[in-house]
Design an enzyme around this catalytic site. Structure first.
Site, PDB file in Angstrom:
ATOM      1  NE  ARG A 159      -3.480  -1.967   3.021  1.00  0.00           N
ATOM      2  CZ  ARG A 159      -3.136  -3.069   3.671  1.00  0.00           C
ATOM      3  NH1 ARG A 159      -1.890  -3.250   4.070  1.00  0.00           N
ATOM      4  NH2 ARG A 159      -4.034  -4.000   3.929  1.00  0.00           N
ATOM      5  NE  ARG A 237       8.624  -1.677  11.624  1.00  0.00           N
ATOM      6  CZ  ARG A 237       7.659  -0.751  11.594  1.00  0.00           C
ATOM      7  NH1 ARG A 237       7.894   0.438  11.080  1.00  0.00           N
ATOM      8  NH2 ARG A 237       6.468  -1.015  12.094  1.00  0.00           N
ATOM      9  CG  ASP A 261      10.728   8.277   9.612  1.00  0.00           C
ATOM     10  OD1 ASP A 261      11.006   9.164  10.447  1.00  0.00           O
ATOM     11  OD2 ASP A 261       9.651   7.645   9.629  1.00  0.00           O
ATOM     12  CD  GLU A 266      13.550   3.184  14.565  1.00  0.00           C
ATOM     13  OE1 GLU A 266      12.521   3.213  15.254  1.00  0.00           O
ATOM     14  OE2 GLU A 266      13.538   3.132  13.325  1.00  0.00           O
ATOM     15  CG  HIS A 284       9.821   5.200  13.491  1.00  0.00           C
ATOM     16  ND1 HIS A 284      10.152   3.888  13.745  1.00  0.00           N
ATOM     17  CD2 HIS A 284       8.669   5.150  12.780  1.00  0.00           C
ATOM     18  CE1 HIS A 284       9.226   3.091  13.231  1.00  0.00           C
ATOM     19  NE2 HIS A 284       8.317   3.850  12.638  1.00  0.00           N
TER      20      HIS A 284
HETATM   21  C1  8YV Z   1       4.394   4.151  14.292  1.00  0.00           C
HETATM   22  C2  8YV Z   1       4.863   2.470  12.422  1.00  0.00           C
HETATM   23  O1  8YV Z   1       5.447   5.022  14.545  1.00  0.00           O
HETATM   24  O2  8YV Z   1       2.675   1.822  11.931  1.00  0.00           O
HETATM   25  C3  8YV Z   1       3.825   1.483  12.010  1.00  0.00           C
HETATM   26  O3  8YV Z   1       4.198   0.332  11.734  1.00  0.00           O
HETATM   27  O4  8YV Z   1       6.000   2.214  12.392  1.00  0.00           O
HETATM   28  C4  8YV Z   1       4.436   3.833  12.838  1.00  0.00           C
HETATM   29  O5  8YV Z   1       3.212   4.173  12.353  1.00  0.00           O
HETATM   30  C5  8YV Z   1       4.388   2.999  15.209  1.00  0.00           C
HETATM   31  O6  8YV Z   1       3.192   2.322  15.146  1.00  0.00           O
HETATM   32  C6  8YV Z   1       4.639   3.421  16.663  1.00  0.00           C
HETATM   33  O7  8YV Z   1       4.791   2.290  17.390  1.00  0.00           O
END
Ligand code: 8YV
Length: 318
Positions: A159, A237, A261, A266, A284
């Site tokens: 997506r 990631r 990002d 992290e 992030h």
């Molecule tokens: C958020 C993300 O920062 O949705 C995800 O997989 O990496 C981001 O939207 C994350 O959910 C925060 O834990």
């Protein structure tokens, strides 16, 4: 008076506008992060809890799932779920939901922000102005790289990858992609070899899922194929890119720029990335807009409510 359903919340969802409050208002919440001894808290209060709330970064491992004998549903705030042991959940018949779609546009927007910031040296220019260096007779920041009309390679055409690709039309870019399998529903060229995609591309944007299956998918061969003028962007990631190889390629000039990002460990970011003029670094924040974080919160809560009302989830993970 109706009694509230008991749930486990693994960690604080402080990056969400009102998730913590809405959970506390609607449910009888065992707030696990407030307990110094998690094991003891689970042993004492875990029985009878049938639903758990977590997030992509907080996760839910097999031990946690095993510590909840009555668990039936895990509702996660976030789209990625590589930190949730879906297999352990499935073996127990525990359903898992995430929050797809609602964050797609914001993450794709940020990928483009990073592409442009990297190519046009926006972070470097910003630092230059703040340092009061603008106005000196000689010198400016080094010339950047044109974005419009260039070649965009996308790693992972889900997506978010598709939303990034669509935005390429507005920049007159050619788009090709690498994916686990070729898609029959997109107008973009497929490249079975990631190294070949990197060789072709000016910009390589990583938009694939995380987890063991994609760890270090982008290795030194891919990075070097992108080359000294290439820009790599990662909004997926951190571990998808071999971070050591990335640092080495930036230091040796084998890669032009990295706009990131997400990072392998992290919130730790290697000093070599921080001191480089050829990086753009963000903490992030792909989904971190008020609108999107609220929509993620809404969808997580809808899943939780659906589970208690129907035993089913609205957006279960495949
Ligand atoms: C958020 C993300 O920062 O949705 C995800 O997989 O990496 C981001 O939207 C994350 O959910 C925060 O834990």
């Amino acid at each position: 008076m109706t009694t509230k359903h008991r749930i486990l919340q693994v960690g604080s969802l402080s990056g969400s506008p009102s998730a913590n409050q809405r959970l506390a208002d609607g449910y009888d919440v065992l707030e696990l992060w407030k307990h110094a001894d998690r094991k003891a808290a689970l042993a004492e209060h875990g029985k009878g809890i049938t639903a758990m709330v977590t997030s992509a970064s907080i996760g839910a491992d097999a031990d946690l799932i095993a510590a909840l004998p009555d668990l039936k549903a895990i509702c996660s705030w976030g789209v990625g779920y590589e930190t949730i042991d879906v297999q352990a959940a499935r073996q127990r018949g525990v359903l898992v939901s995430n929050t797809p779609d609602v964050l797609t546009d914001c993450v794709a927007d940020l990928a483009w922000g990073l592409m442009i910031a990297g190519a046009r040296r926006m972070s470097l220019g910003d630092r230059y102005v703040r340092a009061g260096r603008w106005g000196q007779v000689h010198g400016s920041i080094p010339l950047g790289t044109r974005v419009s009309g260039k070649k965009l390679g996308i790693v992972g055409l889900g997506r978010i990858g598709q939303a990034i690709a669509r935005r390429g039309d507005g920049f007159d870019m050619q788009v090709r992609y690498h994916n686990r399998r070729e898609r029959s529903d997109v107008p973009y060229g497929y490249e079975a070899s990631l190294v070949e995609l990197a060789r072709w591309a000016d910009f390589l944007v990583v938009a694939t899922v995380g987890g063991a299956g994609t760890r270090h998918l982008v290795d030194s061969a891919v990075i070097e194929a992108l080359g000294p003028k290439g820009v790599i962007v990662n909004i997926a990631r951190g571990p998808v890119i071999d971070e050591q190889a990335l640092v080495a390629a930036l230091e040796s000039g084998k890669l032009g720029c990295a706009a990131l990002d997400v990072f392998e460990y992290e919130p730790n970011v290697p000093d070599a990335l921080k001191t480089s003029d050829n990086t753009v670094l963000l903490p992030h924040i792909g989904s971190a807009t008020y609108e999107t974080r609220l929509a993620m919160e809404d969808l997580m809560l809808e899943n939780l409510q659906a589970y208690f009302q129907t035993g089913k989830l609205v957006t279960p993970v495949e």
